[in-house]
Design a protein around this motif. Structure first.
Motif, PDB file in Angstrom:
ATOM      1  N   THR A  28     -25.960 -39.654  17.978  1.00 23.68           N
ATOM      2  CA  THR A  28     -26.850 -38.104  18.775  1.00 23.68           C
ATOM      3  C   THR A  28     -26.258 -36.849  17.684  1.00 23.68           C
ATOM      4  O   THR A  28     -26.997 -36.338  16.737  1.00 23.68           O
ATOM      5  CB  THR A  28     -26.492 -37.516  19.475  1.00 23.68           C
ATOM      6  N   ALA A  29     -25.143 -36.709  17.130  1.00 25.64           N
ATOM      7  CA  ALA A  29     -24.798 -35.300  16.918  1.00 25.64           C
ATOM      8  C   ALA A  29     -25.218 -35.660  15.535  1.00 25.64           C
ATOM      9  O   ALA A  29     -26.017 -34.206  14.172  1.00 25.64           O
ATOM     10  CB  ALA A  29     -23.303 -35.169  16.488  1.00 25.64           C
ATOM     11  N   ALA A  30     -24.739 -36.641  14.035  1.00 27.95           N
ATOM     12  CA  ALA A  30     -25.114 -36.873  12.974  1.00 27.95           C
ATOM     13  C   ALA A  30     -26.786 -36.303  13.176  1.00 27.95           C
ATOM     14  O   ALA A  30     -27.983 -36.407  12.228  1.00 27.95           O
ATOM     15  CB  ALA A  30     -25.245 -38.589  13.286  1.00 27.95           C
ATOM     16  N   ASP A  31     -27.399 -36.842  14.443  1.00 27.94           N
ATOM     17  CA  ASP A  31     -29.743 -37.350  14.065  1.00 27.94           C
ATOM     18  C   ASP A  31     -29.550 -35.485  14.056  1.00 27.94           C
ATOM     19  O   ASP A  31     -30.558 -35.277  13.766  1.00 27.94           O
ATOM     20  CB  ASP A  31     -30.078 -38.100  15.164  1.00 27.94           C
ATOM     21  N   THR A  78     -25.308 -46.238  11.387  1.00 22.30           N
ATOM     22  CA  THR A  78     -25.116 -45.726  10.463  1.00 22.30           C
ATOM     23  C   THR A  78     -25.571 -44.576  10.541  1.00 22.30           C
ATOM     24  O   THR A  78     -24.481 -43.826   9.654  1.00 22.30           O
ATOM     25  CB  THR A  78     -26.931 -46.387   9.233  1.00 22.30           C
ATOM     26  N   GLN A  79     -25.573 -43.962  11.782  1.00 22.42           N
ATOM     27  CA  GLN A  79     -25.199 -42.406  11.881  1.00 22.42           C
ATOM     28  C   GLN A  79     -23.835 -42.176  12.643  1.00 22.42           C
ATOM     29  O   GLN A  79     -23.496 -40.760  11.998  1.00 22.42           O
ATOM     30  CB  GLN A  79     -26.524 -41.839  12.743  1.00 22.42           C
ATOM     31  N   VAL A  80     -23.128 -43.481  12.827  1.00 24.88           N
ATOM     32  CA  VAL A  80     -21.930 -42.821  13.024  1.00 24.88           C
ATOM     33  C   VAL A  80     -20.791 -42.890  11.524  1.00 24.88           C
ATOM     34  O   VAL A  80     -19.676 -41.642  11.281  1.00 24.88           O
ATOM     35  CB  VAL A  80     -21.123 -44.033  14.642  1.00 24.88           C
ATOM     36  N   ALA A  81     -21.398 -43.323  11.082  1.00 24.74           N
ATOM     37  CA  ALA A  81     -20.940 -43.392   9.692  1.00 24.74           C
ATOM     38  C   ALA A  81     -21.054 -42.120   9.095  1.00 24.74           C
ATOM     39  O   ALA A  81     -19.958 -41.615   8.292  1.00 24.74           O
ATOM     40  CB  ALA A  81     -20.663 -45.033   8.774  1.00 24.74           C
ATOM     41  N   GLN A  82     -22.273 -41.849   8.825  1.00 24.51           N
ATOM     42  CA  GLN A  82     -22.343 -40.342   9.210  1.00 24.51           C
ATOM     43  C   GLN A  82     -22.290 -39.376   8.825  1.00 24.51           C
ATOM     44  O   GLN A  82     -22.212 -38.411   8.594  1.00 24.51           O
ATOM     45  CB  GLN A  82     -24.486 -40.791   8.024  1.00 24.51           C
ATOM     46  N   TYR A  83     -22.120 -39.394  10.299  1.00 25.05           N
ATOM     47  CA  TYR A  83     -21.585 -38.294  11.094  1.00 25.05           C
ATOM     48  C   TYR A  83     -20.051 -37.972  10.865  1.00 25.05           C
ATOM     49  O   TYR A  83     -19.498 -36.688   9.856  1.00 25.05           O
ATOM     50  CB  TYR A  83     -20.986 -38.409  12.844  1.00 25.05           C
ATOM     51  N   VAL A  84     -19.153 -38.780   9.776  1.00 25.68           N
ATOM     52  CA  VAL A  84     -18.013 -38.663   9.864  1.00 25.68           C
ATOM     53  C   VAL A  84     -18.055 -38.702   8.072  1.00 25.68           C
ATOM     54  O   VAL A  84     -16.599 -37.565   7.839  1.00 25.68           O
ATOM     55  CB  VAL A  84     -17.193 -40.573   9.220  1.00 25.68           C
ATOM     56  N   ILE A 142     -19.050 -34.740   8.436  1.00 24.77           N
ATOM     57  CA  ILE A 142     -18.304 -33.159   9.002  1.00 24.77           C
ATOM     58  C   ILE A 142     -16.698 -33.310   7.637  1.00 24.77           C
ATOM     59  O   ILE A 142     -16.607 -31.973   7.843  1.00 24.77           O
ATOM     60  CB  ILE A 142     -17.729 -33.358  10.410  1.00 24.77           C
ATOM     61  N   ILE A 143     -16.507 -34.076   7.383  1.00 20.75           N
ATOM     62  CA  ILE A 143     -16.152 -34.787   6.706  1.00 20.75           C
ATOM     63  C   ILE A 143     -15.382 -33.077   5.187  1.00 20.75           C
ATOM     64  O   ILE A 143     -15.676 -32.883   4.895  1.00 20.75           O
ATOM     65  CB  ILE A 143     -14.914 -35.623   5.973  1.00 20.75           C
ATOM     66  N   ALA A 144     -16.827 -33.191   4.460  1.00 21.50           N
ATOM     67  CA  ALA A 144     -17.937 -32.743   3.621  1.00 21.50           C
ATOM     68  C   ALA A 144     -18.166 -32.015   4.018  1.00 21.50           C
ATOM     69  O   ALA A 144     -18.265 -30.368   2.597  1.00 21.50           O
ATOM     70  CB  ALA A 144     -18.889 -33.819   3.345  1.00 21.50           C
ATOM     71  N   TYR A 145     -18.434 -31.175   5.089  1.00 21.91           N
ATOM     72  CA  TYR A 145     -19.093 -29.516   5.410  1.00 21.91           C
ATOM     73  C   TYR A 145     -16.818 -29.208   5.932  1.00 21.91           C
ATOM     74  O   TYR A 145     -17.153 -27.816   4.680  1.00 21.91           O
ATOM     75  CB  TYR A 145     -19.313 -29.597   6.610  1.00 21.91           C
ATOM     76  N   THR A 146     -16.471 -29.780   6.351  1.00 24.84           N
ATOM     77  CA  THR A 146     -14.590 -29.125   6.733  1.00 24.84           C
ATOM     78  C   THR A 146     -14.487 -28.432   5.487  1.00 24.84           C
ATOM     79  O   THR A 146     -13.215 -27.284   5.536  1.00 24.84           O
ATOM     80  CB  THR A 146     -14.759 -29.081   7.649  1.00 24.84           C
ATOM     81  N   ILE A 147     -13.647 -30.051   4.653  1.00 20.84           N
ATOM     82  CA  ILE A 147     -12.645 -30.162   3.881  1.00 20.84           C
ATOM     83  C   ILE A 147     -13.437 -28.609   2.992  1.00 20.84           C
ATOM     84  O   ILE A 147     -12.159 -27.579   2.442  1.00 20.84           O
ATOM     85  CB  ILE A 147     -12.585 -31.431   3.297  1.00 20.84           C
TER      86      ILE A 147
END
Length: 599
Positions: free
Chosen positions: A49-52, A177-183, A186-191
């Motif tokens: 849902t968060a990825a959505d 797919t969205q579970v993988a996309q969230y991971v 969020i890594i791509a945004y925070t690092i």
């Protein structure tokens, strides 16, 4: 290894993962296509849902708009966050208790009317298609930069990728797919945010870095940013907003539009029971907060980095020479999303506020003339700031590749969810619910996939000439959902007196008033050049009094019209049947819901 090769590795690996998941989780039935079989774990559903939720508007465009407008554009952040709380508290558990697949399913049954179902389908499709335009716009921006192609070419590539995994997997494939996309996102945004916060403030936690001291100047970061933009004729980054009415209505429009978004609501039907819907909402809020707390810091630091790149010795000194521009600027110029026009012929890049309709721009005009400036020479698309931020800050190539994968994940995850909502509205609610109730399971699934493919084509075509930046286009979709879907859901759950005639009249009044107001300023059907009025505050409703209501904010007004018309018409006509009133009473106690049904 070149940056292009690194980008290809990161983007290619992430896409191979998404498409592999879609094939592995390929939907074999309508239940798996619409609600992933109804057995998704609440934590995984919260992450999906968060990825959505965290679309291209959140990942790519929101920080860009905050960077450009400062506090004035923080409404995007407040409206979207507050709206999710409304959705989780007021709608999700009750709709899950009702046990249907889709929003039109609920509206059609609650208001005991095929007409109400069809109006809800129309509202859903209009809102969702507008939303998808924003996602495809964001995906096109990301693809164009990281594959080093034209923006339009990037949009076409995005459409092909969405088609491949959304059409094959349905909700089952999209969820995992969205579970993988969230991971990934969020890594791509925070690092990168951590790197940049360390560079500018020495604080590794971006939300705290926003309120820390700017290392180079010794001033608080926001004070330093205020000084830089003020010296170039812009309004202070932290300045208050004059038109409070528009800001309140815009925030409200985003909040109630959020609570009426069909592609998010449908996620709460993928869990086994009502308690899991509540837990899903709670986990989603946690996962969303990780990005939303970071976004204001990313926005502020991106704006400061951009200004100090153009004016390395300060805004009162000379700007860099165009021939000395950094490599990241050269690369983004290839996409057409950064443009330089040497208006005074000095070979340097002047970036300042030359807008003479803005009081701040008027004040700065004399200073600009003294410096020999003939107008702002650098045009930067707001949607690129987050994606360009690591390059502006000279971060390692792998960080740039990571944010490429994250930006694409954000855009495509939401696009897939929206396309599923559109396809289910057409195949399940329109075809099975109204046109051909006896359609087979296989036929319904085929209709869903065909309608999703058509929706992708339409959204891609409209995305070539979007009515605004990604977040602005998405805000229009929220306004449409706010004016049409949210009031019907609220009245359907909490009022036994609203009947089918009132619901239909209310939805039509809210939808038509909002869509017409938007088209008057942004062009009919968003076609460039067809707008009736120029989209400036003076031309907006109440604009002559200094309280103009922008097209982005009108959804809240449309919602009020919807509520008012629905209550008026219902009060003048017969009460709903007793069994419907009993149904409303039972739905308000979200316990004991069984599986989602509807076919």
């Amino acid at each position: 290894m070149s940056q292009f090769a690194i980008n290809l590795i990161f983007v290619g690996a992430s896409f191979a993962l998404y498409i592999g998941i879609a094939i592995w989780a390929r939907a074999g039935s309508t239940k798996e296509f619409y609600v992933a079989g109804g057995g998704v774990n609440p934590v995984m559903n919260g992450m999906a849902t968060a990825a959505d939720w965290m679309s291209a508007a959140s990942f790519i465009s929101m920080a860009g708009l905050i960077a450009a407008g400062g506090y004035a554009n923080s409404s995007f952040l407040m409206g979207w966050t507050g709206g999710y709380v409304l959705l989780a508290m007021l709608l999700a558990p009750y709709l899950r208790k009702f046990g249907k697949f889709t929003v039109p399913d609920f509206i059609g049954d609650r208001f005991y009317s095929t007409g109400a179902r069809l109006v809800a389908v129309a509202c859903l499709i209009i809102a969702s298609v507008t939303y998808v335009i924003g996602q495809m716009t964001g995906a096109g921006v990301a693809f164009s930069r990281f594959l080093e192609v034209e923006n339009d070419t990037g949009l076409m590539i995005a459409a092909v990728v969405v088609f491949m995994y959304a059409v094959m997997g349905g909700m089952k494939g999209i969820t995992y797919t969205q579970v993988a996309q969230y991971v990934v996102l969020i890594i791509a945004y925070t690092i990168p945010a951590v790197f940049i916060s360390m560079q500018l403030t020495g604080n590794p936690i971006p939300p705290l870095g926003l309120f820390s001291t700017h290392t180079e100047s010794g001033l608080p970061l926001l004070q330093k940013l205020d000084e830089v933009v003020r010296d170039l004729g812009f309004q202070d980054y932290t300045a208050d907003v004059d038109n409070k009415l528009n800001m309140v209505l815009f925030t409200l429009s985003l909040m109630i539009g959020t609570a009426g978004l069909p592609h998010v609501i449908i996620r709460f039907f993928t869990v086994p029971k009502v308690a899991d819907a509540r837990w899903s909402a709670g986990w989603a809020l946690v996962f969303i907060a990780l990005l939303y707390l970071t976004a204001p810091a990313v926005a502020s630091m991106a704006r400061l980095n951009l200004m100090t790149t153009i004016y390395p010795d300060g805004p009162t000194a000379e700007a860099i020479h165009y021939s000395e521009r950094p490599d990241w600027m050269r690369t983004w110029e290839n996409t057409g999303l950064i443009r330089f026009d040497d208006k005074n012929g000095d070979g340097r890049i002047q970036m300042y506020n030359d807008n003479l309709s803005d009081p701040k721009g008027q004040e700065f005009a004399a200073t600009a003339a003294e410096r020999g400036w003939a107008g702002n020479e650098l045009t930067v698309n707001n949607d690129i700031l987050v994606l360009a931020n690591p390059e502006i800050a000279n971060l390692p190539g792998w960080v740039i590749g990571l944010i490429a994968a994250g930006g694409l994940a954000a855009a495509l995850s939401t696009a897939a969810g929206l396309l599923l909502a559109i396809s289910s509205a057409i195949s399940h609610d329109l075809i099975k619910g109204s046109i051909n109730p006896n359609i087979s399971d296989k036929g319904e699934l085929m209709a869903a996939r065909i309608s999703m493919g058509v929706a992708i084509v339409v959204a891609t075509w409209l995305g070539l000439n979007p009515p605004g930046f990604a977040a602005q286009t998405v805000a229009l979709a929220f306004g449409i959902a706010a004016a049409s879907i949210f009031p019907a859901l609220m009245m359907g759950i909490f009022s036994k007196r609203i009947n089918s005639k009132g619901a239909i009249a209310g939805m039509l009044a809210g939808l038509i008033s909002t869509v017409v107001y938007i088209f008057l300023y942004l062009g009919w059907l968003f076609i460039p050049g067809t707008n009736t009025f120029e989209n400036i505050p003076q031309n907006w409703l109440l604009g002559s009094f200094g309280y103009g209501i922008s097209p982005l904010s009108f959804g809240a007004v449309g919602a009020m019209i919807n509520f008012g018309v629905a209550f008026l018409v219902s009060g003048l006509t017969e009460e709903p049947p007793q069994e419907i009133q009993d149904l409303v009473e039972s739905v308000r106690f979200p316990r004991g819901a069984g599986e989602a049904t509807g076919h």
